[in-house]
Design an enzyme around this catalytic site. Sequence first.
Site, PDB file in Angstrom:
ATOM      1  N   LYS A 290      44.129  74.663  43.957  1.00 35.49           N
ATOM      2  CA  LYS A 290      43.313  74.289  45.107  1.00 35.49           C
ATOM      3  C   LYS A 290      41.868  73.991  44.713  1.00 35.49           C
ATOM      4  O   LYS A 290      41.394  74.308  43.627  1.00 35.49           O
ATOM      5  CB  LYS A 290      43.394  75.358  46.193  1.00 35.49           C
ATOM      6  CG  LYS A 290      44.732  75.318  46.932  1.00 35.49           C
ATOM      7  CD  LYS A 290      44.729  76.070  48.229  1.00 35.49           C
ATOM      8  CE  LYS A 290      46.036  75.811  48.993  1.00 35.49           C
ATOM      9  NZ  LYS A 290      46.105  76.581  50.243  1.00 35.49           N
ATOM     10  N   ARG A 325      52.786  81.419  45.953  1.00 32.76           N
ATOM     11  CA  ARG A 325      53.262  80.038  46.121  1.00 32.76           C
ATOM     12  C   ARG A 325      52.525  79.159  45.113  1.00 32.76           C
ATOM     13  O   ARG A 325      51.306  78.997  45.206  1.00 32.76           O
ATOM     14  CB  ARG A 325      52.993  79.581  47.556  1.00 32.76           C
ATOM     15  CG  ARG A 325      53.510  78.192  47.898  1.00 32.76           C
ATOM     16  CD  ARG A 325      53.251  77.875  49.367  1.00 32.76           C
ATOM     17  NE  ARG A 325      53.740  76.547  49.718  1.00 32.76           N
ATOM     18  CZ  ARG A 325      53.031  75.423  49.610  1.00 32.76           C
ATOM     19  NH1 ARG A 325      51.779  75.473  49.154  1.00 32.76           N
ATOM     20  NH2 ARG A 325      53.556  74.262  49.949  1.00 32.76           N
TER      21      ARG A 325
END
Length: 350
Positions: A290, A325
């Site tokens: 991210k 995840r």
Amino acid sequence: MTYLRPVQFVDTPIGLPDGSVARLAGGMQWFAAYELVDGSTRRIVPVAEVASESERIVTLHARATALRRPLTLGERTLRLDQPLVAGILNVTPDSFSDGGAHVDDPAGAAAAGIDMAAAGAALIDVGGESTRPGATAVWEGDEIARVVPVIERLARSGAAVSIDTRKAPVMEAALAAGAGIVNDVSALLWDDRALEVVARTAAPVVLMHSPDPRDGGHGRVAYRDVVGEVFAWLEARIDAAVAAGIDRGRILVDPGIGFGKSLSDNLALINGLAAFHGLGCAVMLGVSRKRMIGALSGEAPATERLPGSLALALRGADLGVQLLRVHDVAETLQAIRVWRGLRDRALAGG
């Protein structure tokens, strides 16, 4: 907002007085105290003294320390007493990191998912719509056409599958195709039928926080205490789900790293992850590749964020996260296996 953040972690309970430490969510971490946050007031409460606190605090303590029930997905069982890895499998042209890698190729996408499972992923999270900022909305029929052929192949292979979607029709089609978990970035708020679908099918569900779930999830707000505010929001969504007939033991929560949050907010949430065990649900952490990693590392592009992703995954494991995840399954699993070896040794008292 009142919540508890476990602090003063210890390697092992061996040799410590009975009742002086508690086990975090039935996992591999033990801690001796909480930071009790009540509005603007913060104080440390030893685990041994929790029983003398308010009913709210006693309830949060009970939830934070309770063993999480395993999730039964057909013939597969996911134990939640140690960190597991969910592999991200995007079947989209425009996801921020791997968009286009498997679009219009269900066989190739399924093969990639099977490789993740063979590498040790406990779950394959299949998504047919990008949730990056500014992404174009996808018609539910197109989303179903993208994900169902992949899920059918994965299910036939024996892999456990989750469906990453906000749409009730996609949830229904994916569950019918063999998916076992619904992962909804809108916490069942984007589609008015989503809550009913999850309750009727009894599928486990991941409820993720965002400040504006009906509008894409990336609106920016000013948080005074991001951990407390996200905690309160997720607590309300859990209560709504339970009221609709969803078993609390089949609910997971995700603090929504990167969704409508600044770098400072994201760092505070990651450092405060242990507080979310007070919700009484398993915690998913989705921070792989991210933007915050790039922001902390000279704006490294998404494909060069593996080291940062591993650092955050290990931080999550330290704070009791049950499901990580990730894009890079094999690399994350190697890191977690080494982490697990260290924890096993520490818990043995040496």
